[in-house]
Design an enzyme around this catalytic site. Structure first.
Site: not given
Ligand SMILES: *Cc1c(COP(=O)(O)O)cnc(C)c1O
Length: 407
Positions: A156, A184, A205-206, A245, A331
């Site tokens: 990441n 990622q 998903a995000h 749920t 930071c």
């Molecule tokens: C963003 C990320 C996570 C955490 O994912 P969330 O859905 O925000 O809990 C875990 N591992 C990696 C490599 C990520 O980039």
């Protein structure tokens, strides 16, 4: 189209929800609001069908043989914990040793630290200076007590892609489970749990243009059948692996995001890689002493992580405040410790502090990249002009030979 600021180049932190994804999920808030576990009436069945469709979309995105293997969670953090703690607790009788890599996400590292406090032994493997795991180092670390190897797909911070198929083969040979955090990776690199010999795979998903708060853990059902101890106990949802749920609107969105990612990846990854190339070429054409962090070849297309020598990290970030990026100096945390990922690559503290992670994504344009090049160039030049060290370097003085105390 006119450029609008701030420019978002932090797509490793999170991504904008794709409008097509939002459109798909909206009806499931108030029109089709049923509980997917309520099979006695049509409200429940409509919700269940939508969840089943999403499960199939998710399975296809990762090359899974069946959608029965997808366990829906709240995100990759939960999936990481379920995979690591769930496997450790289930296979405790087989062994007490786990292996992971020191550049993994905090969710993976801290799940291992929690297991250490329970008495498990964990090996945190180093990486090479390019950020990649050395397969010989992994091979030597596996013992007869090892039950799980956890290696992420795409880092990441520095975007490097680990040699997943080779790791999968090695784990299979040694009879240990292979867990991969692919948060990622989906929609960025080709990923196939069968071809890569992965046993457990976490995603969210995000990071792929879907909503926050929904993720999945894929759990292999055949060759071998992987069993896990659940984190949550309750109604027995998700085959007992994750009670609670189901978040139907989020799941529908996650499925849609996965389908778009799968379909559009070939074209999108090339377009994004070209933007990344443009950014890197532009920065290097304008500035000296820019250092790449992490391997260039084995790298996710949207990632550029670079250090700008002889500037102060915080001033650099402030100078480009209309560009949303993330930096290698933490930071945000209370400490001034530089990134543990860059440290693991052997990047010196000064360079780690001046590193910037650019995360290019689906909605970025050439104009935005050109703007970023201009703003970073201006800021680095301005800061270097004020730096006595930079002046000495320009005069050809080797800083290592300077006697700073004046004696
Ligand atoms: C963003 C990320 C996570 C955490 O994912 P969330 O859905 O925000 O809990 C875990 N591992 C990696 C490599 C990520 O980039």
């Amino acid at each position: 189209m006119a450029l609008s600021t701030p420019v978002y180049l932090d797509n490793h932190a999170t991504t904008r929800c794709d409008p097509r994804v939002v459109e798909a999920m909206v009806p499931y808030f108030s029109t089709h609001f049923g509980n997917a576990a309520s099979r006695t009436h049509v409200f429940g069945r409509v919700a269940e069908e939508a969840v089943d469709k999403a499960r199939a979309q998710l399975a296809r995105a990762i090359g899974a043989a069946t959608d029965k293997e997808i366990v829906l969670t709240s995100g990759a953090t939960e999936s990481d914990n379920l995979a690591i703690k769930g496997a450790a607790h289930m296979y405790r009788g087989k062994g007490d040793h786990l292996i992971t890599v020191c550049t993994e996400h905090k969710a993976v590292l801290d799940a291992h630290h929690a297991l250490e406090r329970e008495g498990f032994r964990v090996t945190f493997l180093p990486v090479q200076t390019n950020g990649l795991l050395d397969l010989d180092v992994l091979r030597e670390a596996i013992t007869e007590h090892t039950i799980l190897v956890s290696v992420m797909a795409v880092n990441n911070e520095i975007g490097v892609v680990q040699p997943l198929a080779e790791i999968g083969r090695l784990c299979k040979d040694k009879g240990v489970l292979f867990f991969c955090d692919a948060a990622q990776a989906i929609g960025k690199i080709a990923l196939d749990v069968e071809k890569m010999g992965i046993d457990l795979l976490a995603f969210t998903a995000h990071k792929m243009y879907g909503p926050k708060g929904i993720g999945a853990l894929w759990v292999r059902r055949k060759n071998p059948r992987v069993r896990l101890e659940p984190l949550f106990h309750g109604g027995g949802h998700e085959r007992g692996l994750r009670s609670g749920t189901l978040a139907v609107p989020l799941i529908v969105a996650f499925g849609e995001a996965a389908e778009i990612a799968t379909r559009e990846m070939p074209e999108e990854s090339m377009r994004i890689a070209a933007l990344r190339q443009r950014l890197w070429d532009g920065l290097r054409a304008n500035l000296d002493q820019v250092h790449l962090n992490g391997d260039w070849q084995a790298r996710s297309p949207g990632n550029l992580n670079a250090s700008f020598a002889y500037v102060e990290g915080e001033s650099l970030l402030m100078g480009i405040s209309d560009i949303a990026v993330s930096s290698g100096s933490a930071c945000t945390s209370a400490s001034l410790e530089p990134s543990y990922v860059l440290k693991a690559l052997g990047v010196h503290d000064e360079l780690a502090h001046t590193s910037i992670r650019f995360g290019i994504g689906r909605f970025n344009t050439e104009e935005e990249i050109d703007y970023a090049i201009t703003r970073v160039t201006e800021t680095v030049n301005r800061l270097r002009e004020m730096s006595p060290l930079w002046e000495m370097v320009q005069e050809g003085i080797d800083l290592r030979t300077v006697n700073w105390t004046g004696h």
